[in-house]
Design a protein around this motif. Structure first.
Motif, PDB file in Angstrom:
ATOM      1  N   ARG A   1      44.627  55.427  33.640  1.00 50.93           N
ATOM      2  CA  ARG A   1      44.825  55.685  35.071  1.00 50.93           C
ATOM      3  C   ARG A   1      43.648  55.151  35.887  1.00 50.93           C
ATOM      4  NH1 ARG A   1      44.618  59.136  39.501  1.00 50.93           N
ATOM      5  NH2 ARG A   1      42.839  60.292  38.695  1.00 50.93           N
ATOM      6  N   GLU A   2      42.428  55.333  35.362  1.00 46.01           N
ATOM      7  CA  GLU A   2      41.257  54.834  36.077  1.00 46.01           C
ATOM      8  C   GLU A   2      41.306  53.311  36.215  1.00 46.01           C
ATOM      9  OE1 GLU A   2      37.912  56.240  33.919  1.00 46.01           O
ATOM     10  OE2 GLU A   2      38.241  58.350  34.416  1.00 46.01           O
ATOM     11  N   TYR A   3      41.666  52.652  35.132  1.00 47.98           N
ATOM     12  CA  TYR A   3      41.774  51.194  35.181  1.00 47.98           C
ATOM     13  C   TYR A   3      42.853  50.761  36.168  1.00 47.98           C
ATOM     14  CZ  TYR A   3      43.336  46.552  33.830  1.00 47.98           C
ATOM     15  OH  TYR A   3      43.729  45.243  33.866  1.00 47.98           O
ATOM     16  N   LEU A   4      44.009  51.403  36.110  1.00 50.69           N
ATOM     17  CA  LEU A   4      45.122  51.024  36.974  1.00 50.69           C
ATOM     18  C   LEU A   4      44.849  51.336  38.443  1.00 50.69           C
ATOM     19  CD1 LEU A   4      48.066  52.121  34.675  1.00 50.69           C
ATOM     20  CD2 LEU A   4      47.428  49.773  35.281  1.00 50.69           C
ATOM     21  N   HIS A   5      44.054  52.382  38.688  1.00 49.52           N
ATOM     22  CA  HIS A   5      43.705  52.675  40.080  1.00 49.52           C
ATOM     23  C   HIS A   5      42.907  51.530  40.690  1.00 49.52           C
ATOM     24  CE1 HIS A   5      41.139  54.440  43.304  1.00 49.52           C
ATOM     25  NE2 HIS A   5      42.312  54.934  43.671  1.00 49.52           N
ATOM     26  N   ASP A   6      42.014  50.933  39.888  1.00 42.91           N
ATOM     27  CA  ASP A   6      41.283  49.765  40.380  1.00 42.91           C
ATOM     28  C   ASP A   6      42.238  48.623  40.715  1.00 42.91           C
ATOM     29  OD1 ASP A   6      38.938  51.138  40.033  1.00 42.91           O
ATOM     30  OD2 ASP A   6      38.443  50.211  38.107  1.00 42.91           O
TER      31      ASP A   6
ATOM     32  N   LEU B   1      45.304  48.987  41.677  1.00 41.12           N
ATOM     33  CA  LEU B   1      46.020  49.402  42.883  1.00 41.12           C
ATOM     34  C   LEU B   1      45.209  49.064  44.118  1.00 41.12           C
ATOM     35  CD1 LEU B   1      48.587  51.057  43.837  1.00 41.12           C
ATOM     36  CD2 LEU B   1      47.042  53.017  43.994  1.00 41.12           C
ATOM     37  N   VAL B   2      43.904  49.325  44.071  1.00 40.40           N
ATOM     38  CA  VAL B   2      43.029  49.022  45.206  1.00 40.40           C
ATOM     39  C   VAL B   2      42.964  47.514  45.427  1.00 40.40           C
ATOM     40  CG1 VAL B   2      40.663  49.179  46.059  1.00 40.40           C
ATOM     41  CG2 VAL B   2      41.703  51.144  44.906  1.00 40.40           C
ATOM     42  N   GLU B   3      42.826  46.748  44.307  1.00 35.05           N
ATOM     43  CA  GLU B   3      42.756  45.293  44.422  1.00 35.05           C
ATOM     44  C   GLU B   3      44.020  44.717  45.074  1.00 35.05           C
ATOM     45  OE1 GLU B   3      42.153  43.778  40.533  1.00 35.05           O
ATOM     46  OE2 GLU B   3      40.038  44.388  40.417  1.00 35.05           O
ATOM     47  N   ALA B   4      45.166  45.341  44.773  1.00 35.64           N
ATOM     48  CA  ALA B   4      46.433  44.852  45.326  1.00 35.64           C
ATOM     49  C   ALA B   4      46.632  45.274  46.771  1.00 35.64           C
ATOM     50  CB  ALA B   4      47.594  45.360  44.472  1.00 35.64           C
ATOM     51  N   GLY B   5      45.722  46.064  47.326  1.00 35.09           N
ATOM     52  CA  GLY B   5      45.833  46.525  48.702  1.00 35.09           C
ATOM     53  C   GLY B   5      46.957  47.522  48.923  1.00 35.09           C
ATOM     54  N   GLU B   6      47.325  48.220  47.840  1.00 37.28           N
ATOM     55  CA  GLU B   6      48.460  49.127  47.918  1.00 37.28           C
ATOM     56  C   GLU B   6      48.073  50.600  47.991  1.00 37.28           C
ATOM     57  OE1 GLU B   6      51.709  46.462  45.361  1.00 37.28           O
ATOM     58  OE2 GLU B   6      50.579  48.049  44.370  1.00 37.28           O
ATOM     59  N   GLU B   7      46.774  50.902  47.875  1.00 36.36           N
ATOM     60  CA  GLU B   7      46.417  52.313  47.768  1.00 36.36           C
ATOM     61  C   GLU B   7      46.792  53.096  49.028  1.00 36.36           C
ATOM     62  OE1 GLU B   7      42.784  55.297  46.534  1.00 36.36           O
ATOM     63  OE2 GLU B   7      42.284  53.461  47.637  1.00 36.36           O
ATOM     64  N   GLU B   8      46.390  52.607  50.196  1.00 41.71           N
ATOM     65  CA  GLU B   8      46.626  53.387  51.412  1.00 41.71           C
ATOM     66  C   GLU B   8      48.110  53.630  51.679  1.00 41.71           C
ATOM     67  OE1 GLU B   8      45.220  53.650  56.080  1.00 41.71           O
ATOM     68  OE2 GLU B   8      44.165  52.367  54.648  1.00 41.71           O
ATOM     69  N   PRO B   9      48.974  52.618  51.641  1.00 37.78           N
ATOM     70  CA  PRO B   9      50.400  52.918  51.866  1.00 37.78           C
ATOM     71  C   PRO B   9      50.994  53.808  50.786  1.00 37.78           C
ATOM     72  CG  PRO B   9      50.070  50.606  51.242  1.00 37.78           C
ATOM     73  CD  PRO B   9      48.730  51.159  51.548  1.00 37.78           C
ATOM     74  N   LEU B  10      50.530  53.656  49.531  1.00 36.78           N
ATOM     75  CA  LEU B  10      51.039  54.539  48.466  1.00 36.78           C
ATOM     76  C   LEU B  10      50.594  55.976  48.696  1.00 36.78           C
ATOM     77  CD1 LEU B  10      52.673  54.203  45.788  1.00 36.78           C
ATOM     78  CD2 LEU B  10      52.116  52.076  46.953  1.00 36.78           C
TER      79      LEU B  10
END
Length: 861
Positions: free
Chosen positions: A452-457, A459-468
């Motif tokens: 999960r920690e790796y995938l969260h990085d 997610l941030v790189e893809a610019g998807e964290e805030e809308p998700l």
């Protein structure tokens, strides 16, 4: 060494005499503090005459601890030197570590360790060493350290399962990976034991009191992100709970005094030899190879280790440096790639990742590289789903996954709600998603924490964290508003378990709303969770969320009024009446501004509860004003429940006739609106009144009817009180075996609820039952614990009942003088509470007085 009457007079203060008697008994201040349930510093202050010691605790706790039962002159001198001044908060002892009689409770569960769906490979020596450190060296805190994915958790779980039978009260796992707020650590640990908050008692203290008499191994898994909070809690538990041991897993030590660090190494590997072609026989016994083979068979059941693929499998395991998680990720690909292909791609991709270096990789780089390699092999739609799943904390169900991950448009890949289930199945088959099955058949999907920690990085790189995160907040906000308002009782919580399972996601959503400019959503969500916080006993946490949100949304509004009310209710349940009252008063003012009569009635009721302990007359006025509003609104349910509350207040105020009238009216109203829980409470109150009148058969009928309804309503707290009333009723009627059964059930429920008030009463009832069965020792243990709880709560009448019971115990042991001293203190108190005594109570205490005088006459003749 005895003390003469003359030498006693040389002690001018209680502290001086107590210090002499403690040293004579060869007890240290710490040993005496453990025996009586006071803190060591408190004992020191008493001996220095900086703190008083009331007669009740002097007789009930210090006399037996110092073995003074057969020295009445010494007891008399102590009493003469003692003070009757009420104890201050610093004087309050913690509950003494009295073990419960075996017959009082059911045997507890041995552990809560999860069933392992895959076999445990190797580590025979490591498991044996951890067992030895726990059982033979009695390590108080043993921390398994090592890189992420190296198998610390599996090692801890295996060792815990192996030693479970060596701990009287079991081995208990606390999973900390989903937890992000250090303040919630005590709550998370307490929830494992089913503990809730009590009025005026911090949760950490409740946890310590619960664990102090127990022999327990506590497994704290994944401490690294909460290392300071975990260290503080571990230190507090180990200092206060002598039989508790802690097995922690962390990437770093907790740095607590006495901690033993055990480094969890990767699995054993065959030696690396350039150009070598090892045979199957040469490598098959190494743990890393065995793990790869077993996990590969889970992906492709026909897979076997052969002389042909053994070199490739060895290269894979060596490239993963023996780290179990990396090996499992690689093995999951054998259904689409041969071992030779996997080994070749790993060598290529990992070399690229570390700039071409062919040296052995650092373990954290190795694990990350394994995840990077496995992630890169996936089609984009699977990568998208994986990284978006990292927004969930503690996993999610299918509905949440479908609603949240497909709500944000992707790039070229298409991710729809209908495709999520098929994709989850494919990712589970590749060991990237873990599927847990919970009661009711609902599957939950979660990521291992390093993944999960790796995938969260990603997610941030893809610019998807805030809308998700926005979609995550919207989904859980809607869930809470749809279900939280429906929760009216404990029974509703049983039918709505989703909120409990989603607690970590709820916390994450609340935290995001408050920290990222969505305070109005956070306030609505925290307010809608009010009933959940209340019924689950999460008083501190709920109050904290509400107050933070209220600070950020100061503008008057209906939702603010409700949030203030819930914050006041939770503060009241914590015993913080000074904070509760102004919160409820502000909510009342806002409800009146918005002409919300239901809200105003609820606020008036809770203001009444804040006054109940200090000004019963004023409390009754508020309850009556609330009742008038509910009557005007035609709310039979709330009217009936308030009438039951008023009856309780009037019964305690000795107006039994008015209490009976109110309970009969409450019963009529609650039956009309088909409220089984409220009806049961009214029947229970009528049963208590029948007992006070000496009509025990009628009381039994009323209480039995109440029990049947309470079982249907599903309130654990109400069930505990009805069983408590039936235990006392059985004693009154001489049906001691039935009484004992109800007492045991009540005691078990109050323990689970961590209800000090309930425990103090049912323990007293159990003591009477044990005495009636002529079993003195369990009776004495129940009385000592009940007395300590009553003292902490300032319940003078119940303290007197416990002293009278201890007087009975003393006389049965042939200690007539001490028994008479205890009884004299108790009877003096009874004269101030004559309306609280049933006819059977009066007869029982009169008999004790006669026996006391009879035994004294025999001794003097």
């Amino acid at each position: 060494m005895t003390v003469s009457r003359v030498s006693l007079m040389r002690f001018a203060t209680l502290g001086e005499l107590l210090k002499f008697l403690r040293r004579r008994a060869r007890l240290s201040q710490r040993e005496l503090s453990i025996a009586v349930g006071y803190s060591e510093s408190h004992i020191s202050r008493i001996e220095n005459d900086e703190r008083p010691l009331d007669r009740t605790n002097l007789l009930a706790l210090f006399v037996p601890a110092l073995h003074l039962q057969h020295e009445p002159e010494v007891v008399e001198r102590l009493l003469a030197l003692s003070t009757e001044r009420p104890a201050t908060p610093d004087d309050t002892p913690v509950s003494p570590a009295v073990s419960r009689p075996a017959a009082v409770t059911r045997p507890p569960a041995r552990h809560n360790l999860p069933a392992q769906l895959t076999s445990f490979i190797g580590r025979t020596e490591e498991v044996a060493e951890v067992r030895d450190l726990l059982l033979n060296h009695r390590a108080r805190l043993l921390t398994l350290t090592g890189a992420g994915g190296c198998g610390k958790t599996r090692l801890a779980l295996r060792a815990g399962a192996d030693v479970a039978q060596d701990y009287e009260h079991g081995v208990w796992l606390v999973e900390l990976a989903p937890l992000s707020d250090p303040q919630l650590l005590p709550r998370t640990v307490a929830s494992v034991f089913g503990l809730g908050e009590c009025t005026g008692n911090p949760l950490c203290s409740i946890l310590i009191d619960f664990l102090r008499p127990r022999q327990v191994l506590l497994i704290l898994d994944n401490c690294e992100h909460l290392v300071e909070a975990a260290a503080r809690l571990a230190d507090a538990l180990l200092r206060a709970c002598p039989q508790v041991q802690i097995l922690a897993t962390s990437r770093e030590t907790l740095a607590v005094p006495g901690e033993i660090n055990y480094h969890a190494h990767p699995l054993s590997l065959p030696p690396s030899q350039r150009g070598a072609q090892p045979s199957r026989a040469a490598v098959q016994d190494y743990d890393a190879i065995r793990l790869f083979v077993e996990r590969a068979r889970a992906s492709l059941h026909t897979f076997n280790l052969t002389d042909e693929n053994a070199p490739a499998v060895s290269r894979i395991c060596q490239r993963m440096d023996g780290i179990p998680l990396g090996i499992e990720l690689a093995a999951a690909w054998v259904n689409v790639l041969t071992p030779e292909q996997i080994a070749g791609r790993l060598e290529k991709d990992l070399d690229l990742l570390v700039s071409g270096s062919r040296t052995v990789l650092p373990r954290h780089q190795t694990l990350r590289a394994a995840m990077e390699w496995s992630y890169a092999l996936l089609p984009e739609v699977e990568r998208m789903l994986l990284r978006r799943l990292s927004v969930f904390v503690g996993g999610c169900n299918l509905a949440a996954a479908e609603a949240v991950v497909s709500s944000v448009p992707g790039g070229g890949a298409l991710l729809t709600g209908d495709s999520v289930l098929a994709l989850l199945n494919r990712l589970a088959n590749k060991s990237l998603v873990t599927v847990d099955h919970v009661s009711g058949g609902e599957a939950r999907y979660r990521l291992l924490e390093p993944v999960r920690e790796y995938l969260h990085d990603r997610l941030v790189e893809a610019g998807e964290e805030e809308p998700l995160r926005e979609c995550h907040l919207a989904h859980y906000g809607a869930l809470v508003e749809a279900t939280g308002s429906e929760i009216q009782s404990q029974a509703d919580l049983v039918s709505l378990p989703c909120l409990g399972r989603e607690l970590e996601n709820l916390r994450a959503a609340l935290g995001w709303s408050i920290s990222h400019g969505k305070p109005e959503q956070g306030l609505r969500m925290a307010c809608a969770l009010g009933r959940f916080w209340y019924h689950r006993g999460h008083y501190s946490e709920g109050r904290r969320w509400l107050l933070v949100a209220l600070t950020q949304v100061p503008e008057p509004s209906p939702v603010r009024a409700h949030a203030l009310l819930w914050a006041g209710i939770l503060a009241r349940l914590q015993g913080d009446m000074g904070a509760a009252r102004p919160l409820c008063e502000e909510s009342l003012a806002l409800f009146r501004t918005w002409d919300d009569q239901v809200g105003a009635a609820m606020a008036l009721e809770n203001i009444g509860w804040t006054d109940a302990a200090v000004d019963s007359r004023r409390a009754i006025d508020y309850f009556q004003e609330s009742l008038a509003l509910f009557r005007r609104l035609g709310d039979g349910r709330q009217s009936g429940r308030l009438l039951t509350t008023l009856a309780q207040m009037n019964r305690e105020g000795a107006d039994l006739e008015l209490a009976a009238q109110q309970l009969h009216e409450a019963l009529t109203r609650l039956r009309e609106v088909d409220d089984p829980q409220g009806t049961a409470q009214a029947l229970n109150g009528l049963g208590e009144l029948a007992s006070l009148a000496g009509d025990y058969d009628q009381a039994a009928r009323l209480l039995t009817e109440s029990l049947a309804l309470t079982v249907t309503a599903g309130s654990k707290q109400d069930l505990a009180w009805v069983h408590c009333g039936l235990a006392e009723n059985g004693w009154h009627r001489g049906d001691y075996r039935t009484a004992l059964r109800h007492g045991q059930d009540s005691h078990q429920l109050f323990e689970e609820l961590e209800s000090a008030a309930g425990l103090s009463i049912v323990l007293h009832h159990l003591s009477l039952i044990w005495l009636a069965l002529d079993d003195v020792e369990p009776a004495a243990q129940c009385l000592h614990r009940s007395l300590a709880l009553c003292h902490s709560a300032g319940r003078e009448f119940m303290q007197a009942r416990c002293l009278a019971g201890l007087a009975d115990v003393a006389m049965r042991r042939g200690q007539a003088k001490w028994g008479c001293q205890l009884l004299s203190v108790a009877t003096a108190c009874f004269t101030r509470y004559p309306h609280q005594l049933t006819p059977a109570d009066t007869a029982f205490y009169d008999r004790l007085i006669e026996e006391c005088h009879g035994q004294l006459d025999e001794e003097s003749s």
